[in-house]
Design a protein around this motif. Structure first.
Motif, mmCIF file in Angstrom:
data_model
loop_
_atom_site.group_PDB
_atom_site.id
_atom_site.type_symbol
_atom_site.label_atom_id
_atom_site.label_comp_id
_atom_site.label_asym_id
_atom_site.label_seq_id
_atom_site.Cartn_x
_atom_site.Cartn_y
_atom_site.Cartn_z
ATOM 1 N N LEU A 6 0.621 -1.026 0.122
ATOM 2 C CA LEU A 6 0.022 -0.024 0.014
ATOM 3 C C LEU A 6 0.908 1.154 0.089
ATOM 4 O O LEU A 6 2.043 1.183 0.571
ATOM 5 C CB LEU A 6 -1.015 0.007 1.215
ATOM 6 N N SER A 7 0.233 2.242 -0.595
ATOM 7 C CA SER A 7 1.153 3.401 -0.690
ATOM 8 C C SER A 7 0.895 4.362 0.563
ATOM 9 O O SER A 7 -0.246 4.734 0.704
ATOM 10 C CB SER A 7 0.969 4.252 -1.989
ATOM 11 N N LEU A 8 1.739 4.675 1.480
ATOM 12 C CA LEU A 8 1.179 5.318 2.658
ATOM 13 C C LEU A 8 1.313 6.964 2.449
ATOM 14 O O LEU A 8 0.383 7.706 2.919
ATOM 15 C CB LEU A 8 2.295 4.955 3.967
ATOM 16 N N GLU A 15 3.891 -2.612 3.442
ATOM 17 C CA GLU A 15 3.439 -3.647 3.443
ATOM 18 C C GLU A 15 2.510 -4.004 4.434
ATOM 19 O O GLU A 15 2.487 -3.359 5.649
ATOM 20 C CB GLU A 15 4.432 -4.848 3.679
ATOM 21 N N PHE A 16 1.256 -4.631 4.154
ATOM 22 C CA PHE A 16 0.119 -4.583 5.021
ATOM 23 C C PHE A 16 0.696 -5.259 6.505
ATOM 24 O O PHE A 16 1.272 -6.361 6.163
ATOM 25 C CB PHE A 16 -1.085 -5.467 4.452
ATOM 26 N N VAL A 17 0.274 -4.621 7.427
ATOM 27 C CA VAL A 17 0.728 -5.245 8.787
ATOM 28 C C VAL A 17 -0.662 -5.509 9.633
ATOM 29 O O VAL A 17 -1.835 -4.879 9.425
ATOM 30 C CB VAL A 17 1.345 -4.183 9.645
ATOM 31 N N ASP A 18 -0.561 -6.530 10.657
ATOM 32 C CA ASP A 18 -1.543 -6.598 11.600
ATOM 33 C C ASP A 18 -3.066 -6.893 11.170
ATOM 34 O O ASP A 18 -3.195 -7.832 10.235
ATOM 35 C CB ASP A 18 -1.628 -5.350 12.577
ATOM 36 N N GLU A 44 -11.553 8.085 10.017
ATOM 37 C CA GLU A 44 -11.119 8.370 8.941
ATOM 38 C C GLU A 44 -9.337 8.060 9.007
ATOM 39 O O GLU A 44 -8.771 8.404 9.957
ATOM 40 C CB GLU A 44 -11.127 9.702 8.132
ATOM 41 N N GLY A 45 -9.013 7.127 7.845
ATOM 42 C CA GLY A 45 -7.566 6.734 7.965
ATOM 43 C C GLY A 45 -7.226 5.659 9.018
ATOM 44 O O GLY A 45 -6.127 5.550 8.976
ATOM 45 N N CYS A 46 -8.143 5.021 9.363
ATOM 46 C CA CYS A 46 -7.981 4.059 10.380
ATOM 47 C C CYS A 46 -7.416 2.793 9.809
ATOM 48 O O CYS A 46 -7.021 1.656 10.191
ATOM 49 C CB CYS A 46 -9.063 3.685 11.464
ATOM 50 N N GLY A 47 -7.795 2.502 8.314
ATOM 51 C CA GLY A 47 -7.237 1.272 7.726
ATOM 52 C C GLY A 47 -8.356 0.524 7.368
ATOM 53 O O GLY A 47 -8.069 -0.601 6.868
ATOM 54 N N LYS A 48 -9.634 1.211 6.865
ATOM 55 C CA LYS A 48 -10.507 0.255 6.415
ATOM 56 C C LYS A 48 -10.254 -0.176 4.983
ATOM 57 O O LYS A 48 -10.420 -1.330 4.534
ATOM 58 C CB LYS A 48 -11.854 1.206 6.285
ATOM 59 N N THR A 49 -9.924 0.762 4.094
ATOM 60 C CA THR A 49 -9.526 0.481 2.868
ATOM 61 C C THR A 49 -8.283 -0.745 2.771
ATOM 62 O O THR A 49 -8.486 -1.463 1.979
ATOM 63 C CB THR A 49 -8.886 1.737 1.904
ATOM 64 N N ALA A 50 -7.334 -0.538 3.560
ATOM 65 C CA ALA A 50 -6.263 -1.351 3.369
ATOM 66 C C ALA A 50 -6.663 -2.658 3.878
ATOM 67 O O ALA A 50 -6.455 -3.897 3.123
ATOM 68 C CB ALA A 50 -5.248 -0.912 4.492
ATOM 69 N N TRP A 51 -7.372 -2.920 4.800
ATOM 70 C CA TRP A 51 -8.108 -4.189 5.332
ATOM 71 C C TRP A 51 -9.025 -4.736 4.217
ATOM 72 O O TRP A 51 -8.903 -5.869 3.839
ATOM 73 C CB TRP A 51 -8.695 -3.848 6.595
ATOM 74 N N ASN A 218 -3.357 5.811 14.136
ATOM 75 C CA ASN A 218 -4.039 5.906 13.005
ATOM 76 C C ASN A 218 -2.960 6.000 11.650
ATOM 77 O O ASN A 218 -2.236 7.004 11.633
ATOM 78 C CB ASN A 218 -4.801 7.437 12.817
ATOM 79 N N PRO A 219 -3.019 5.095 10.910
ATOM 80 C CA PRO A 219 -2.058 4.983 9.872
ATOM 81 C C PRO A 219 -2.171 6.312 8.849
ATOM 82 O O PRO A 219 -0.715 6.483 8.555
ATOM 83 C CB PRO A 219 -2.168 3.622 9.089
ATOM 84 N N HIS A 220 -3.060 6.636 8.395
ATOM 85 C CA HIS A 220 -2.907 7.790 7.663
ATOM 86 C C HIS A 220 -2.259 8.888 8.339
ATOM 87 O O HIS A 220 -1.534 9.612 7.477
ATOM 88 C CB HIS A 220 -4.485 8.226 7.340
HETATM 89 N N1 LIG Z 1 -3.013 -2.386 8.215
HETATM 90 C C1 LIG Z 1 -2.204 -1.675 7.455
HETATM 91 N N2 LIG Z 1 -0.954 -2.093 7.143
HETATM 92 C C2 LIG Z 1 -0.292 -1.268 6.503
HETATM 93 N N3 LIG Z 1 -0.575 -0.226 6.275
HETATM 94 C C3 LIG Z 1 -1.829 0.250 6.312
HETATM 95 C C4 LIG Z 1 -2.859 -0.265 7.176
HETATM 96 N N4 LIG Z 1 -3.973 0.283 7.563
HETATM 97 C C5 LIG Z 1 -3.793 1.435 6.611
HETATM 98 N N5 LIG Z 1 -2.483 1.446 6.339
HETATM 99 C C6 LIG Z 1 -1.965 2.611 5.570
HETATM 100 O O1 LIG Z 1 -2.584 3.750 6.003
HETATM 101 C C7 LIG Z 1 -3.321 4.418 4.955
HETATM 102 C C8 LIG Z 1 -4.671 4.906 5.068
HETATM 103 O O2 LIG Z 1 -5.379 3.787 5.397
HETATM 104 P P1 LIG Z 1 -6.738 3.596 4.694
HETATM 105 O O3 LIG Z 1 -7.070 2.120 4.610
HETATM 106 O O4 LIG Z 1 -6.972 4.347 3.269
HETATM 107 O O5 LIG Z 1 -7.824 4.421 5.774
HETATM 108 P P2 LIG Z 1 -9.325 4.417 5.608
HETATM 109 O O6 LIG Z 1 -9.880 3.627 4.290
HETATM 110 O O7 LIG Z 1 -9.847 3.699 6.839
HETATM 111 O O8 LIG Z 1 -9.638 6.016 5.623
HETATM 112 C C9 LIG Z 1 -3.193 3.440 3.812
HETATM 113 O O9 LIG Z 1 -3.135 3.834 2.519
HETATM 114 C C10 LIG Z 1 -2.062 2.613 4.059
HETATM 115 O O10 LIG Z 1 -1.084 3.079 3.333
#
Ligand SMILES: Nc1ncnc2c1ncn2[C@@H]1O[C@H](COP(=O)(O)OP(=O)(O)O)[C@@H](O)[C@H]1O
Ligand SMILES: [Mg+2]
Length: 333
Positions: A6-8, A15-18, A44-51, A218-220
């Motif tokens: 994923l692009s942070l 790489e996806f974690v946890d 927002e940005g908690c990682g829903k899309t990533a998951w 919060n990863p974002h």
């Molecule tokens: N489990 C994860 N492992 C690695 N990176 C993550 C993870 N969750 C989120 N991220 C990073 O944080 C960014 C924001 O998360 P995102 O999934 O877009 O949040 P949301 O959809 O909840 O708004 C992602 O683009 C990704 O780079």
């Protein structure tokens, strides 16, 4: 399971974690099907899309035909040997702005139907941020249509998994009114998981504890902090602007905001103004009505019962400590 990349931020690929618990949940759904569409909401940005993107790969590996759409970003993934699916998604994504989003959102329903007609027996639909794309007023109807696929598939299936993700606190109310979906909250990353993400950030950086206390996992925001060269003040200022925390707003609600900044559960008191709570929820500053910390009720690890430092109360929480900080700054404290 292959971990997705994923692009942070534009410069950093991680790489996806946890999210062990949340992925386990997807495996359970794969085994038993989702009786109702699962609607996952969270900060927002908690990682829903990533998951969801990682789940798409997981489900593919479990033998599912998977369609993932993210209409707002005009993005999709199709894991199926039916070539037509990807072609029709690509056609929809190529349409003009405003049309493509709605087309992509509605197309997943038609394509799931089509896959089932073609005797595909394991189907997964993952719809990301669809409510923002189709408009909040259409959210309930959309969920009902997804439910239709589960309840009345054109042929019998072995398993069907339907998951929708949304950041919009307000959709929760809209959807919660009907019994067409199962609402599931997700929180920011737990500390160990967030550490694995922090470790992937290159270069000089502040201590992990410091970053944890600012972002609350919060990863974002971790990405935003990196981009701001770890200047918390810049990130907070941006939040103040993005959340439109202008003097009119703070003046109107000052006493309540001051209390909520100290303890978000102040908003749980019976005399807390509903108008303010709605406003804070609509601006994605707080999560109101946090569920019991029972992992069966959450997509993934629940937040702690209370954590004053991170701004988490028992029933109300700031989405992250930085969100709280933005309000504090707007109050001029
Ligand atoms: N489990 C994860 N492992 C690695 N990176 C993550 C993870 N969750 C989120 N991220 C990073 O944080 C960014 C924001 O998360 P995102 O999934 O877009 O949040 P949301 O959809 O909840 O708004 C992602 O683009 C990704 O780079
Ligand atoms: Mg998202």
């Amino acid at each position: 399971m292959k971990r997705v990349k994923l692009s942070l931020t534009p410069g950093i690929e991680v790489e996806f974690v946890d999210r062990e618990l949340a992925l386990k949940k997807v495996e359970e759904w794969a085994e038993r099907s989702t009786r109702l569409p699962k609607v996952v909401f969270g900060p927002e940005g908690c990682g829903k899309t990533a998951w969801l993107r990682q789940s798409a790969v997981l489900l593919k590996e479990l033998g599912f035909h998977v369609i993932y759409v993210d209409p707002l970003r005009k993005y999709f993934e199709a894991y199926t040997d039916v070539k037509e699916v990807a072609r029709r998604l690509a056609d929809a994504a190529a349409k003009t702005l405003g049309v493509a989003e709605i087309k992509l959102a509605s197309l997943v329903i038609d394509l799931a139907d089509e896959l089932i007609r073609r005797r595909k027996r394991k189907i997964a639909i993952l719809a990301d941020d669809v409510f923002q794309a189709i408009g909040l007023g259409e959210a309930a109807k959309y969920v009902k249509a997804l439910l239709g696929i589960i309840e009345y598939p054109p042929r019998s299936v072995e398993a069907i998994v339907v998951v929708v993700a949304t950041s919009e606190g307000v959709t929760r109310r809209e959807i919660g009114r009907h019994r067409w979906a199962d609402l599931l909250p997700m929180w920011n990353l737990p500390k160990e998981g967030f550490k694995q993400l922090y470790d992937q950030i290159p270069g000089e950086k502040p201590s992990f504890e410091k970053v944890w206390r600012a972002t609350g996992g919060n990863p974002h925001l971790l990405g935003e902090l990196y981009e701001a060269k770890w200047d918390v003040g810049i990130v907070v200022d941006k939040l103040v602007e993005r959340k439109r925390l202008a003097p009119g707003f703070t003046a109107k609600w000052r006493p309540w905001l001051e209390k909520a900044v100290e303890d978000p559960d102040a908003l749980w008191s019976p005399d807390a103004p509903m108008e303010l709570i709605d406003e804070l929820e609509a601006r994605n500053l707080i999560v109101y009505l946090l569920s019991e910390r029972d992992s069966r009720l959450w997509a993934g690890e629940p937040p702690p019962e209370r954590d004053a430092e991170l701004g988490i109360g028992r029933r109300v929480a700031w989405q992250t400590p930085l969100h709280r900080e933005a309000v504090r700054r707007a109050l001029g404290a």
